[in-house]
Design an enzyme around this catalytic site. Structure first.
Site, mmCIF file in Angstrom:
data_model
loop_
_atom_site.group_PDB
_atom_site.id
_atom_site.type_symbol
_atom_site.label_atom_id
_atom_site.label_comp_id
_atom_site.label_asym_id
_atom_site.label_seq_id
_atom_site.Cartn_x
_atom_site.Cartn_y
_atom_site.Cartn_z
ATOM 1 N N SER A 187 0.847 -1.229 0.067
ATOM 2 C CA SER A 187 0.053 0.118 -0.117
ATOM 3 C C SER A 187 0.883 1.193 -0.008
ATOM 4 O O SER A 187 1.807 1.395 0.710
ATOM 5 C CB SER A 187 -0.801 -0.051 1.054
ATOM 6 O OG SER A 187 -1.586 1.315 1.416
ATOM 7 N N HIS A 238 -1.793 6.786 -5.563
ATOM 8 C CA HIS A 238 -2.079 5.712 -4.410
ATOM 9 C C HIS A 238 -2.144 4.601 -5.000
ATOM 10 O O HIS A 238 -2.870 4.456 -6.112
ATOM 11 C CB HIS A 238 -3.456 6.338 -3.335
ATOM 12 C CG HIS A 238 -4.070 4.686 -2.759
ATOM 13 N ND1 HIS A 238 -5.048 4.286 -3.413
ATOM 14 C CD2 HIS A 238 -3.498 4.167 -1.770
ATOM 15 C CE1 HIS A 238 -5.239 3.202 -2.648
ATOM 16 N NE2 HIS A 238 -4.633 3.118 -1.536
ATOM 17 N N ASN A 261 -2.534 -0.077 -4.092
ATOM 18 C CA ASN A 261 -2.612 -1.021 -3.021
ATOM 19 C C ASN A 261 -2.977 -2.432 -3.770
ATOM 20 O O ASN A 261 -3.889 -2.517 -4.633
ATOM 21 C CB ASN A 261 -3.732 -0.494 -2.158
ATOM 22 C CG ASN A 261 -4.138 -1.809 -1.253
ATOM 23 O OD1 ASN A 261 -5.373 -2.090 -0.938
ATOM 24 N ND2 ASN A 261 -3.443 -2.158 -0.313
ATOM 25 N N TYR A 262 -2.183 -3.370 -3.515
ATOM 26 C CA TYR A 262 -2.495 -4.591 -4.039
ATOM 27 C C TYR A 262 -2.370 -5.661 -3.032
ATOM 28 O O TYR A 262 -1.331 -5.563 -2.108
ATOM 29 C CB TYR A 262 -1.675 -5.143 -5.406
ATOM 30 C CG TYR A 262 -1.925 -4.114 -6.415
ATOM 31 C CD1 TYR A 262 -3.037 -4.277 -7.292
ATOM 32 C CD2 TYR A 262 -1.282 -2.852 -6.616
ATOM 33 C CE1 TYR A 262 -3.494 -3.661 -8.206
ATOM 34 C CE2 TYR A 262 -1.503 -2.018 -7.864
ATOM 35 C CZ TYR A 262 -2.706 -2.156 -8.416
ATOM 36 O OH TYR A 262 -3.265 -1.270 -9.618
ATOM 37 N N ALA A 314 -3.763 -3.101 15.354
ATOM 38 C CA ALA A 314 -3.398 -2.763 14.273
ATOM 39 C C ALA A 314 -2.051 -1.739 14.444
ATOM 40 O O ALA A 314 -2.158 -1.146 15.547
ATOM 41 C CB ALA A 314 -4.437 -2.198 13.467
ATOM 42 N N SER A 358 1.392 2.781 10.396
ATOM 43 C CA SER A 358 1.437 2.269 9.120
ATOM 44 C C SER A 358 0.314 2.417 8.194
ATOM 45 O O SER A 358 0.330 2.982 7.041
ATOM 46 C CB SER A 358 2.098 0.760 8.882
ATOM 47 O OG SER A 358 3.167 0.672 9.696
#
Lengths: 401, 401
Positions: free
Chosen positions: A191, A205, A207-208, A360, A364
């Site tokens: 990400s 941006h 994210n994968y 979490a 990050s």
């Protein structure tokens, strides 16, 4: 037999090289930022279509076909998953995904560093979850650079119990999860959000991610891929947007003729700030819950999308990073960054997933927020201005290619 | 009869005076900001324990006991509800609440202006909802002042259908609403957030509101009060926090001996950013769904709380507004303002209520966001520093009085 010995020797040499490189990488990180303790000094190498595995004892080697050429010496930090686990499952999708995202992270970070002044490098923060057996991540951040005000590139590889809240949200998304079972999930993803300094360079941006989910007995298995790349310009340069969408379309077209149009629309729908009646940016592609095809094919598609990030974005950085900037343009950029914050905190599915995941790693997750943002009451650009022009496109998405 | 005539003459004189004042108020607002069209030039006056009502025709006068002294000539703008409606129901809680919040708005805005440089005044934006019969509000904003970077004081008076989403959230809060009925609600409230320029002056937020709800047949009625005042310092000055809490405690103690301790704890619990493990500030008081007492008594309590805002906060502004400030202190203030944004966008019930209300006036809701905010990756103040000291208090709330 002789061939196996040769491969073993090659592996040992490479591993020693990697161990040296890792020491260098470790030196980059600041002590305050490091949570993971000492880096693992062995690594997994997949080279020239042949995978070379060095165990912790450095004595076992095996050869096997691998789909891509990966040299871990270039990773920003050692992988999250223990080497012995990766070695044992070279063809497992978890292994392939972890190696892919680490390669993409490194290539993208190095490409961005190439646009910065000398000595301005990413800080590498390799971290573990509170319960280290649940995995961790590598967060690379470059802050207050000449070209990038805040650039974050994060990979996460984790296995954790699925909280009741998340279980409910998975059901709402159509996953069939029996009520009486406890579930755990595996997630591996990259990400990134890049906020450049110059208002004429857009924010990107991407994210994968790959997800697996199963119940406590190992039944009710689910897997899927998700991801996307999208662009948030502050000023509209149609050529930039066409180039960006064109590169994404090429990546999609190599896999399914309808992917680009489906995922372009999905992106426009997803990045919608309902209470503002506008999109976050000029879109790109977005997809989630992709599970209707062979996983290998899906992985190939996601890999191609991730590989399209640099060619879709770096030309825009190079073109605009030295553009002249007025105070008014800077102010507008900061106002739009406020809108970016609104989307990320109120709507973004990944951020919400993070908030709902016990323990979490918030830093990050919120690495995506800009260094600076601004909110003015009732700011409205005057019709005919460049600021007005971009808001019109955010309200009425266009087809770019 | 003669007395009635005298009162009528007094009322006419006062109304003429008010109309003149209103013209002056109207001149303050900028044309771009005004949505409400022309101001109503008549008004409701409640003076010296005697209410004087001037109808649109200026011919009807009535005398009646009123609980407070209110002179509408000092309001920031005319009330939202039509005068004939207010005139018809002087003892209705809706009327009393609307007049109270308009008085508080004006007094607080003028007190803040007194701390600004000459000529730095609130912009008055009187607006109507998309459907004007649903009401509207008066949003007063002062931006980029010498003392206040962004100060917003908003009142809203509205009647609207309760969306399904909000109906569900009301049920989750314990309101008994039959599933087969459609509901509408009335809300009158004042809401304010003040972000000063000097990092040694804390940010204050307060919000006092009255709700009514009923189904389409006028049955299943509910009403309640909610509100609170809370402080968010960037640096800890224990004397400031004690003064602030002390004033709130005095207001509470005049009504119920357990109010302060109950509402102080409620505040600490409510303004909790779960994913950060810290509170937004050093608390204050917070309460919601108060419906267990006589409404007149509740109104008296809420009024006392609203009247406590100026004495709890203005001394802190006066004390610190000219304190010396380092770059490091300014940076810390902006980082903490980022945290303020996180609470408001992710958790705040009022903001979420706004997001879930169709055609909500987002600019008035998000007026609470600071002019500037900052997010740095992994910023951690060093132990022993003043920045560290305040974060310890945010993690472990204290008793201040």
């Amino acid at each position: 037999m002789e061939e196996a010995k040769q491969i073993s020797r090659m592996a040992s040499r490479l591993v020693r090289g990697v161990a040296r490189t890792m020491t260098t990488v470790a030196a980059v990180k600041t002590p305050r930022l490091t949570r993971a303790g000492r880096y693992i000094s062995t690594s997994l190498l997949v080279s020239g279509g042949v995978a070379l595995y060095a165990s912790h004892q450095g004595s076992v080697a095996a050869a096997q076909k691998a789909p891509t050429t990966i040299d871990t010496s270039k990773f920003m930090a050692p992988p999250i998953t223990e080497l012995s686990v990766l070695e044992g499952k070279p063809n497992d999708m978890r292994t392939k995904m972890e190696l892919m995202i680490m390669r993409i992270q490194s290539e993208f970070c190095r490409a961005l560093e190439g646009e910065e002044g000398a000595g301005c490098k990413f800080t590498v923060d390799r971290w573990r979850r509170h319960n280290p057996s649940e995995g961790g991540g590598v967060t690379c951040v470059l802050q207050d650079g000449k070209t990038f005000e805040k650039a974050g590139v994060n990979i996460t590889v984790m296995t954790a119990p699925l909280s009741k809240e998340l279980q409910a949200s998975m059901r709402a998304r159509g996953k069939k999860l029996p009520e009486d079972k406890k579930f755990s999930f595996f997630a591996a993803g990259i990400s990134s959000v890049i906020h450049p300094r110059n208002p004429h360079v857009p924010t990107i941006h991407f994210n994968y991610r790959y997800f697996e989910m199963q119940d406590e007995d190992g039944n009710n298995k689910h897997w899927w891929f998700g991801g996307g790349t999208d662009l948030t310009p502050y000023y509209l340069d149609e050529g930039d947007v066409k180039l960006f969408h064109g590169v994404l379309k090429s990546a999609c077209d190599r896999h399914q003729p309808d992917y680009y149009s489906r995922f372009k629309k999905w992106c426009d729908d997803y990045f919608f700030v309902k209470f503002r009646g506008e999109r976050r940016g000029v879109g790109g592609i977005f997809f989630d819950d992709l599970e209707d095809t062979d996983p290998e094919k899906m992985f190939g598609f996601v890999t191609d999308c991730a590989d399209a990030v640099i060619p879709s974005y770096l030309p825009l950085v190079k073109k605009h990073k030295n553009d002249a900037v007025s105070e008014e343009e800077r102010r507008w950029q900061l106002l739009r960054r406020g809108r970016y914050v609104e989307f990320n905190l109120v709507y973004d599915r990944g951020t919400k997933f993070g908030f709902a995941t016990p323990n979490a790693r918030i830093e990050s997750i919120l690495m995506s927020l800009p260094l600076h943002a601004r909110w003015e009451y009732m700011h409205q650009p005057a019709p005919g201005t460049p600021e007005y022009k971009i808001t019109e496109v955010l309200k009425n998405p266009k087809d770019w290619v």
